[in-house]
Design a protein around this motif. Structure first.
Motif, PDB file in Angstrom:
ATOM      1  N   PRO A  85       0.826  -1.204   0.000  1.00 41.46           N
ATOM      2  CA  PRO A  85       0.000   0.000   0.000  1.00 41.46           C
ATOM      3  C   PRO A  85       0.865   1.261   0.000  1.00 41.46           C
ATOM      4  O   PRO A  85       1.989   1.263   0.520  1.00 41.46           O
ATOM      5  CB  PRO A  85      -0.807  -0.105   1.304  1.00 41.46           C
ATOM      6  N   ARG A  86       0.338   2.318  -0.563  1.00 35.96           N
ATOM      7  CA  ARG A  86       1.052   3.586  -0.626  1.00 35.96           C
ATOM      8  C   ARG A  86       1.466   4.047   0.778  1.00 35.96           C
ATOM      9  O   ARG A  86       0.684   3.998   1.724  1.00 35.96           O
ATOM     10  CB  ARG A  86       0.147   4.638  -1.269  1.00 35.96           C
ATOM     11  N   GLY A  87       2.716   4.468   0.907  1.00 31.79           N
ATOM     12  CA  GLY A  87       3.202   5.021   2.160  1.00 31.79           C
ATOM     13  C   GLY A  87       3.503   4.002   3.235  1.00 31.79           C
ATOM     14  O   GLY A  87       3.638   4.361   4.410  1.00 31.79           O
ATOM     15  N   GLN A  88       3.622   2.716   2.851  1.00 34.13           N
ATOM     16  CA  GLN A  88       3.935   1.674   3.819  1.00 34.13           C
ATOM     17  C   GLN A  88       5.197   0.928   3.413  1.00 34.13           C
ATOM     18  O   GLN A  88       5.728   1.105   2.316  1.00 34.13           O
ATOM     19  CB  GLN A  88       2.768   0.693   3.955  1.00 34.13           C
ATOM     20  N   ILE A  89       5.666   0.065   4.342  1.00 36.57           N
ATOM     21  CA  ILE A  89       6.823  -0.786   4.083  1.00 36.57           C
ATOM     22  C   ILE A  89       6.371  -2.236   4.058  1.00 36.57           C
ATOM     23  O   ILE A  89       5.752  -2.717   5.012  1.00 36.57           O
ATOM     24  CB  ILE A  89       7.908  -0.631   5.162  1.00 36.57           C
ATOM     25  N   LEU A  90       6.676  -2.933   2.971  1.00 37.36           N
ATOM     26  CA  LEU A  90       6.518  -4.385   2.930  1.00 37.36           C
ATOM     27  C   LEU A  90       7.887  -4.999   3.154  1.00 37.36           C
ATOM     28  O   LEU A  90       8.829  -4.728   2.404  1.00 37.36           O
ATOM     29  CB  LEU A  90       5.966  -4.859   1.584  1.00 37.36           C
ATOM     30  N   SER A 137      16.635   4.454  10.953  1.00 37.35           N
ATOM     31  CA  SER A 137      16.073   5.790  11.194  1.00 37.35           C
ATOM     32  C   SER A 137      15.822   6.523   9.883  1.00 37.35           C
ATOM     33  O   SER A 137      14.784   7.182   9.719  1.00 37.35           O
ATOM     34  CB  SER A 137      17.031   6.609  12.074  1.00 37.35           C
ATOM     35  N   ILE A 138      16.765   6.409   8.952  1.00 35.76           N
ATOM     36  CA  ILE A 138      16.608   7.076   7.658  1.00 35.76           C
ATOM     37  C   ILE A 138      15.420   6.499   6.899  1.00 35.76           C
ATOM     38  O   ILE A 138      14.611   7.232   6.306  1.00 35.76           O
ATOM     39  CB  ILE A 138      17.906   6.935   6.832  1.00 35.76           C
ATOM     40  N   ILE A 139      15.280   5.171   6.920  1.00 40.81           N
ATOM     41  CA  ILE A 139      14.164   4.526   6.221  1.00 40.81           C
ATOM     42  C   ILE A 139      12.833   4.974   6.820  1.00 40.81           C
ATOM     43  O   ILE A 139      11.877   5.263   6.099  1.00 40.81           O
ATOM     44  CB  ILE A 139      14.319   2.995   6.272  1.00 40.81           C
ATOM     45  N   ARG A 140      12.771   5.046   8.141  1.00 42.34           N
ATOM     46  CA  ARG A 140      11.539   5.515   8.799  1.00 42.34           C
ATOM     47  C   ARG A 140      11.217   6.952   8.390  1.00 42.34           C
ATOM     48  O   ARG A 140      10.045   7.302   8.181  1.00 42.34           O
ATOM     49  CB  ARG A 140      11.693   5.427  10.322  1.00 42.34           C
ATOM     50  N   GLU A 141      12.231   7.789   8.275  1.00 36.44           N
ATOM     51  CA  GLU A 141      12.010   9.173   7.867  1.00 36.44           C
ATOM     52  C   GLU A 141      11.450   9.242   6.450  1.00 36.44           C
ATOM     53  O   GLU A 141      10.544  10.038   6.164  1.00 36.44           O
ATOM     54  CB  GLU A 141      13.325   9.958   7.935  1.00 36.44           C
ATOM     55  N   ALA A 168       7.857   8.291   6.544  1.00 37.08           N
ATOM     56  CA  ALA A 168       7.094   9.374   7.159  1.00 37.08           C
ATOM     57  C   ALA A 168       6.833  10.494   6.158  1.00 37.08           C
ATOM     58  O   ALA A 168       5.813  11.196   6.246  1.00 37.08           O
ATOM     59  CB  ALA A 168       7.835   9.914   8.381  1.00 37.08           C
ATOM     60  N   ASP A 169       7.731  10.647   5.188  1.00 42.01           N
ATOM     61  CA  ASP A 169       7.558  11.654   4.138  1.00 42.01           C
ATOM     62  C   ASP A 169       6.650  11.172   3.009  1.00 42.01           C
ATOM     63  O   ASP A 169       6.409  11.909   2.050  1.00 42.01           O
ATOM     64  CB  ASP A 169       8.920  12.047   3.550  1.00 42.01           C
ATOM     65  N   GLY A 170       6.178   9.910   3.095  1.00 42.79           N
ATOM     66  CA  GLY A 170       5.236   9.411   2.098  1.00 42.79           C
ATOM     67  C   GLY A 170       5.782   8.386   1.122  1.00 42.79           C
ATOM     68  O   GLY A 170       5.064   7.941   0.226  1.00 42.79           O
TER      69      GLY A 170
END
Length: 210
Positions: free
Chosen positions: A22-27, A170-174, A177-179
């Motif tokens: 889904p858009r804005g998520q991590i698989l 942390s970078i991946i989470r950021e 978070a930016d979409g």
């Protein structure tokens, strides 16, 4: 993507993989070496043609819109693809120019990313002097030089020490978070648990759990 298949000679590398992010998520895509994770990524990023199956990225068809897809995705492979004989700044500026940002815009974007990824102090050193963690961060920075909405990370923290792994997390989470939408392959259960919104487990070319 649905029913992705790829065979190399007698070896069925991928045998009917279905994935959805889904858009804005991590698989998170988990699996041992040789499970078919990287081959799946290569098909989804248009670097390898699928034998059969179908898929789309941001509404674009993997087969008929491959050229357009390449312009809207970022890819970080298992090995850093930066040029060791250039500085960090030169690497990012070059990637930006190749992506047709223009020299001035490429330099500006490079400076922003070097600062964001904690590489500003080493920006003008040759990459061959960088540690493994620094190279991986530079490689990830290069993959998002155009701020792509979809990012593929193929085992981005393999071989990194715990501190470098945490910084990459942390970078991946950021980015998310930016979409940004992310497909992340990993061999690490804790990494998938820490980062992913959903998980697919691949073994012998098939999704065996979701």
């Amino acid at each position: 993507a649905h029913g992705l298949r790829k065979r190399y000679g007698q070896h069925q590398a991928v045998d009917g993989v279905d994935v959805e992010v889904p858009r804005g998520q991590i698989l998170g895509v988990l699996g041992p070496n040789g499970a078919g994770k990287s081959t799946t990524v290569r098909m989804l990023t248009t670097m390898t043609r699928m034998d059969s199956g179908s898929g789309s990225i941001a509404g674009l068809d993997l087969t008929t819109d491959a050229n357009t897809i390449r312009r809207i995705i970022g890819v970080t492979g298992q090995d850093a693809s930066v040029d060791e004989l250039l500085t960090g700044r030169q690497n990012l500026t070059l990637v930006g120019e190749l992506a047709k940002l223009g020299r001035s815009a490429a330099r500006e974007r490079a400076a922003v990313l070097l600062d964001r990824f904690g590489l500003a102090d080493a920006a003008d050193r040759m990459v061959k002097t960088y540690s493994g963690g620094m190279r991986r961060r530079l490689d990830l920075a290069a993959s998002i030089i155009t701020a792509p909405p979809v990012l593929f990370l193929d085992e981005p923290t393999t071989g990194l020490d715990p501190t470098s792994r945490q910084r990459m997390w942390s970078i991946i989470r950021e980015l998310v978070a930016d979409g940004t939408t992310v497909l992340l392959t990993t061999q690490y259960l804790d990494e998938a648990d820490a980062l992913a919104d959903s998980i697919s487990v691949i073994d012998h070319g098939r999704v065996i759990a979701q």
